[in-house]
Enzyme design. Structure first.
Site, PDB file in Angstrom:
ATOM      1  CD  GLU A 113      -2.543  -0.880   3.090  1.00 25.64           C
ATOM      2  OE1 GLU A 113      -2.000  -0.125   3.902  1.00 25.64           O
ATOM      3  OE2 GLU A 113      -3.162  -1.802   3.185  1.00 25.64           O
ATOM      4  CE  LYS A 115       5.227   5.023   7.088  1.00 25.69           C
ATOM      5  NZ  LYS A 115       4.855   6.396   7.555  1.00 25.69           N
ATOM      6  CG  ASP A 117       4.053  12.559   4.836  1.00 25.43           C
ATOM      7  OD1 ASP A 117       4.084  12.443   6.188  1.00 25.43           O
ATOM      8  OD2 ASP A 117       4.850  13.320   4.186  1.00 25.43           O
ATOM      9  CE1 TYR A 225      -3.289   2.477   9.188  1.00 22.95           C
ATOM     10  CE2 TYR A 225      -3.253   4.502   7.758  1.00 22.95           C
ATOM     11  CZ  TYR A 225      -3.099   3.769   9.313  1.00 22.95           C
ATOM     12  OH  TYR A 225      -2.614   4.792   9.900  1.00 22.95           O
ATOM     13  CE  LYS A 312       8.916   6.759   6.890  1.00 25.38           C
ATOM     14  NZ  LYS A 312       9.706   7.711   7.319  1.00 25.38           N
ATOM     15  CB  CYS A 406      13.599  47.739   1.308  1.00 28.18           C
ATOM     16  SG  CYS A 406      12.612  47.236  -0.246  1.00 28.18           S
ATOM     17  CB  CYS A 424      10.037  46.908   3.087  1.00 32.86           C
ATOM     18  SG  CYS A 424      10.189  48.492   2.519  1.00 32.86           S
ATOM     19  CB  CYS A 430       8.442  49.839  -0.895  1.00 33.69           C
ATOM     20  SG  CYS A 430       9.339  48.206  -1.320  1.00 33.69           S
TER      21      CYS A 430
HETATM   22  S1  IVH Z   1      -0.573   0.404   9.089  1.00 35.22           S
HETATM   23  C1  IVH Z   1       0.632  -1.146  13.306  1.00 35.22           C
HETATM   24  N1  IVH Z   1      -0.718   1.247   6.782  1.00 35.22           N
HETATM   25  O1  IVH Z   1       2.309   5.241   9.308  1.00 35.22           O
HETATM   26  C2  IVH Z   1       0.677  -0.018  12.473  1.00 35.22           C
HETATM   27  N2  IVH Z   1       0.110   2.789   8.343  1.00 35.22           N
HETATM   28  O2  IVH Z   1       4.539   4.293  11.152  1.00 35.22           O
HETATM   29  C3  IVH Z   1      -0.398  -0.275  11.295  1.00 35.22           C
HETATM   30  N3  IVH Z   1       0.633   5.234   7.565  1.00 35.22           N
HETATM   31  O3  IVH Z   1       0.856   5.764  12.498  1.00 35.22           O
HETATM   32  C4  IVH Z   1      -0.214   1.005  10.488  1.00 35.22           C
HETATM   33  N4  IVH Z   1       0.058   4.939   5.550  1.00 35.22           N
HETATM   34  O4  IVH Z   1      -0.291   6.758  10.451  1.00 35.22           O
HETATM   35  C5  IVH Z   1      -0.277   1.790   7.731  1.00 35.22           C
HETATM   36  N5  IVH Z   1      -1.042   2.290   4.490  1.00 35.22           N
HETATM   37  C6  IVH Z   1      -0.648   2.236   5.684  1.00 35.22           C
HETATM   38  C7  IVH Z   1      -0.268   3.543   6.301  1.00 35.22           C
HETATM   39  C8  IVH Z   1       0.079   3.946   7.519  1.00 35.22           C
HETATM   40  C9  IVH Z   1       0.510   5.701   6.403  1.00 35.22           C
HETATM   41  C10 IVH Z   1       1.065   5.669   8.872  1.00 35.22           C
HETATM   42  C11 IVH Z   1       0.063   5.500  10.168  1.00 35.22           C
HETATM   43  C12 IVH Z   1       1.108   4.942  11.272  1.00 35.22           C
HETATM   44  C13 IVH Z   1       2.197   5.410  10.706  1.00 35.22           C
HETATM   45  C14 IVH Z   1       3.263   3.947  11.105  1.00 35.22           C
END
Ligand code: IVH
Length: 669
Positions: A113, A115, A117, A225, A312, A406, A424, A430
């Site tokens: 999936e 991740k 942000d 998720y 990451k 300025c 300024c 200006c």
């Molecule tokens: S699963 C047991 N899936 O990443 C932890 N987390 O470092 C289960 N996050 O606090 C988390 N996308 O806020 C999961 N597809 C994803 C995610 C995700 C972002 C964040 C989440 C969590 C942090 C974990």
């Protein structure tokens, strides 16, 4: 309408609106126009105001916000909110896979999936209705932000379909789409507010706003998720996600089953490249074991599950030479330093400039002209400098000296206590500030003058024809015709645009003046409250702060603006040019029976929405103030008025009146 009839109409409208919301926010396939949607919503709101006993917390009307939360209660998580182990290389991924194979004695399927942000959130549903939303906090307990979460259009307030457990929790990430982030920052720039750093921090700050209507205006999004419950749903993670999607949740289409580590690597490579095209920020990929039985067998370490890991993405960096720093001056006089670099390839484009925010950042980095600097491209379009690579002792470089004057007009810069930015102060002399102010004045949300844009302003300014917004209204055709690219027709357009702008209503004229911190909404509030510019100019800081949502900072800025005779002169010239400096009279139902009396409105009302009853007070000559003080004349109390307010009103001897009393006062029976 009878209550039984209302009940069934409310149910029908709610179901329809929930469906339209789902199509719009989750499926991105709108089924009706915004206008039709608004009409249905309005009908629902009207019925709910008339029959407050029928208002349910999961009604679609709850998305627009309006709840004010002073303190967010702390809630202990039913299931702790853990974090994920991080990995930064494919080798680390191989080790993760090997660990799992060792523990289980066989290979497994994974789900990959994105991740997201953003900000982690746990949301509880009881009997299919959203009942509680809690932030991660320290993982054991977080803040309850339910009213704010209800404003998120893509989250179902009521589940679709069937077969959902009677009590369960979903976990996901609240995000601020990049487009919304840019929009919010553009609005902040317009009124001279500090810009937000990135979408994640802004999303996090937004969830803690006290006014849920303000949260609604930010257009947050939420991807889910995980589902947390006693027992099992489908037995696999992907199966669970599919269920969540059926029930109306937004699940990323990117989630994918991977049968081998190679599949996982392909997923990572694909999204590392494609993520720039996503509407939100992602900082990696999450890899999870698909079988829930396997997940259970693998279990957890103290901090994180053994069955999942985050990969990451590395943000692409380049190293190049810092040649010079240019200082830009904005409309409000704010100085922004910009780094000029040796051109370097980064993320598919050539980078020549990088933003540097302010003097503190330059100092923190210890920047010297000639330094080799690391530049990075995050979610933002403009790359930033994140570090310096200096060969020690090779030659001595001089640290960058932040400018004291300025660059445009030579005036000594100032830096206010607690602010990061230099300014300024030569507002009226200006050039970029003068031009910027005129550009703001003619902008779409202000005077919206056809046939006039930044290039023409530049030309008019350079030709010495326009030095203030008021000068625009003395322009003649003979003056503008000689300008470059100005034909007969464009000159006529420009003058017609200026003529038409004389009818622009007062709130937009007020916004166009460009008073610091006075955005569109504040301008509307001030205009509605004070009715005309003379009353506003005469207002004290205290009187300004009496207006709802106007705080000390805005009030002081308004007072300072009008205290400057030069601003008053500009206003006088604009007024003589025929611009609107007072609210249009309402002729329909208005009266003056409330004779300027100050009202605090609190609670819910049977015949009005909260905004509706405020409008009614104003239409009959009353004033709305935000908090109860000795100067308040009446507290207009609906149902659910808090006991604290009642106590305060009683202590100060302020009359408390009911909705019926009010209707009697203004002659509605
Ligand atoms: S699963 C047991 N899936 O990443 C932890 N987390 O470092 C289960 N996050 O606090 C988390 N996308 O806020 C999961 N597809 C994803 C995610 C995700 C972002 C964040 C989440 C969590 C942090 C974990």
């Amino acid at each position: 309408m009878k209550e039984t009839e209302a009940r069934s109409r409310i149910a029908q409208l709610s179901a329809e609106l929930h469906g339209h919301n789902h199509h719009y926010y989750v499926l991105s396939q709108p089924t009706i126009s915004d206008r039709e949607f608004d009409a249905l919503l309005e009908e629902l709101q009207r019925l709910e105001a008339e029959f407050p006993q029928l208002l349910s917390p999961d009604s679609p009307s709850q998305r627009v916000g309006g709840t004010v939360t002073k303190d967010f209660p702390t809630v202990v998580h039913r299931y702790p909110m853990l974090s994920l182990g991080n990995s930064y290389s494919l080798d680390e991924m191989r080790e993760f896979d090997a660990r799992i194979q060792r523990a289980l004695g066989r290979s497994v399927e994974y789900v990959c999936e994105l991740k997201y942000d953003g900000v982690a959130i746990g949301i509880r549903y009881a009997d299919g209705s959203l009942t509680q939303a809690v932030t991660r906090g320290d993982g054991t307990q977080g803040d309850e932000v339910t009213a704010n979460i209800r404003t998120i259009g893509s989250l179902p307030l009521r589940l679709r379909g069937e077969g959902f457990p009677s009590d369960f929790e979903v976990r996901g990430e609240v995000l601020l789409p990049r487009k919304e982030f840019d929009r919010i920052n553009a609005e902040r720039e317009e009124i001279g507010e500090q810009l937000y750093a990135n979408p994640r921090n802004t999303a996090s700050g937004t969830l803690k706003l006290q006014d849920s209507a303000a949260v609604a205006s930010r257009n947050l999004d939420c991807y889910l998720y995980a589902v947390m419950l006693e027992g099992e749903l489908t037995g696999t993670h992907l199966g669970d996600l599919t269920k969540l999607r059926e029930w109306g949740f937004k699940i990323s289409e990117a989630s994918q089953l991977c049968r081998s580590l190679d599949d996982v690597f392909n997923f990572i490579t694909h999204w590392d490249k494609e993520r720039a095209k996503l509407p939100f920020d992602t900082d990696g990929v999450v890899i999870k074991v698909n079988s829930l039985a396997d997940q259970k067998a693998l279990g957890f370490t103290a901090k994180s599950p053994r069955w999942a890991i985050a990969y990451k993405f590395t943000t692409e960096q380049a190293v190049t030479r810092l040649n010079s720093i240019t200082y830009q001056v904005g409309r409000t006089g704010a100085i922004t330093p910009v780094a000029n670099l040796d051109p370097v390839k980064l993320g598919g484009t050539t980078v020549k400039r990088a933003s540097l925010h302010n003097a503190d950042q330059i100092e923190r980095l210890g920047l010297c002209i000639g330094d080799m600097v690391q530049v990075e491209k995050g979610g933002e379009i403009i790359p930033k400098i994140v570090g310096v690579e200096r060969t020690q002792g090779l030659f001595a470089l001089d640290p960058v000296q932040y400018i004291a004057h300025c660059p445009e007009c030579g005036t000594e810069l100032v830096r206010k206590e607690g602010e990061a930015q230099h300014y300024c102060p030569n507002e009226l002399g200006c050039p970029p500030q003068i031009k910027g102010r005129i550009e703001h004045f003619i902008g779409r949300k202000a005077m919206n003058i056809d046939g006039l844009g930044p290039e023409t302003i530049e030309q008019l300014y350079n030709a010495g024809l326009v030095n203030s917004m008021a000068d625009l209204y003395t322009l003649t055709k003979e003056q503008v015709l000689p300008l470059e690219r100005m034909a007969e027709k464009s000159a006529d357009n420009l003058l017609a645009g200026l003529e038409a702008s004389r009818k622009v209503p007062f709130p937009r004229v007020l916004f166009g003046l460009g008073i610091r911190y006075v955005g569109e909404t504040v301008a509307k509030k001030l205009a509605r409250q004070f009715k005309d510019i003379d009353a506003l100019m005469a207002a004290t800081s205290e009187e300004l702060e009496d207006v709802e949502e106007i705080g000390g900072r805005i009030a002081q800025s308004v007072v300072a603006y009008f205290a400057d005779q030069r601003n008053r002169d500009t206003i006088e010239r604009l007024r003589n040019a025929g611009l609107q400096f007072q609210m249009e009279e309402r002729t329909s139902i208005g009266s003056e029976v409330l004779g300027g009396k100050a009202f605090v409105v609190s609670g819910k009302f049977a015949h009005y929405t909260r905004d509706g009853i405020k409008e009614a007070v104003e239409q009959h000559g009353g004033r709305i103030v935000s908090s109860i003080s000795a100067k308040t004349d009446y507290v207009l109390a609906g149902t659910d008025m808090g006991p604290e307010k009642r106590k305060k009103a009683e202590k100060l001897g302020v009359s408390i009146i009911s909705e019926e009393d009010f209707r009697g006062m203004v002659g509605i029976n």
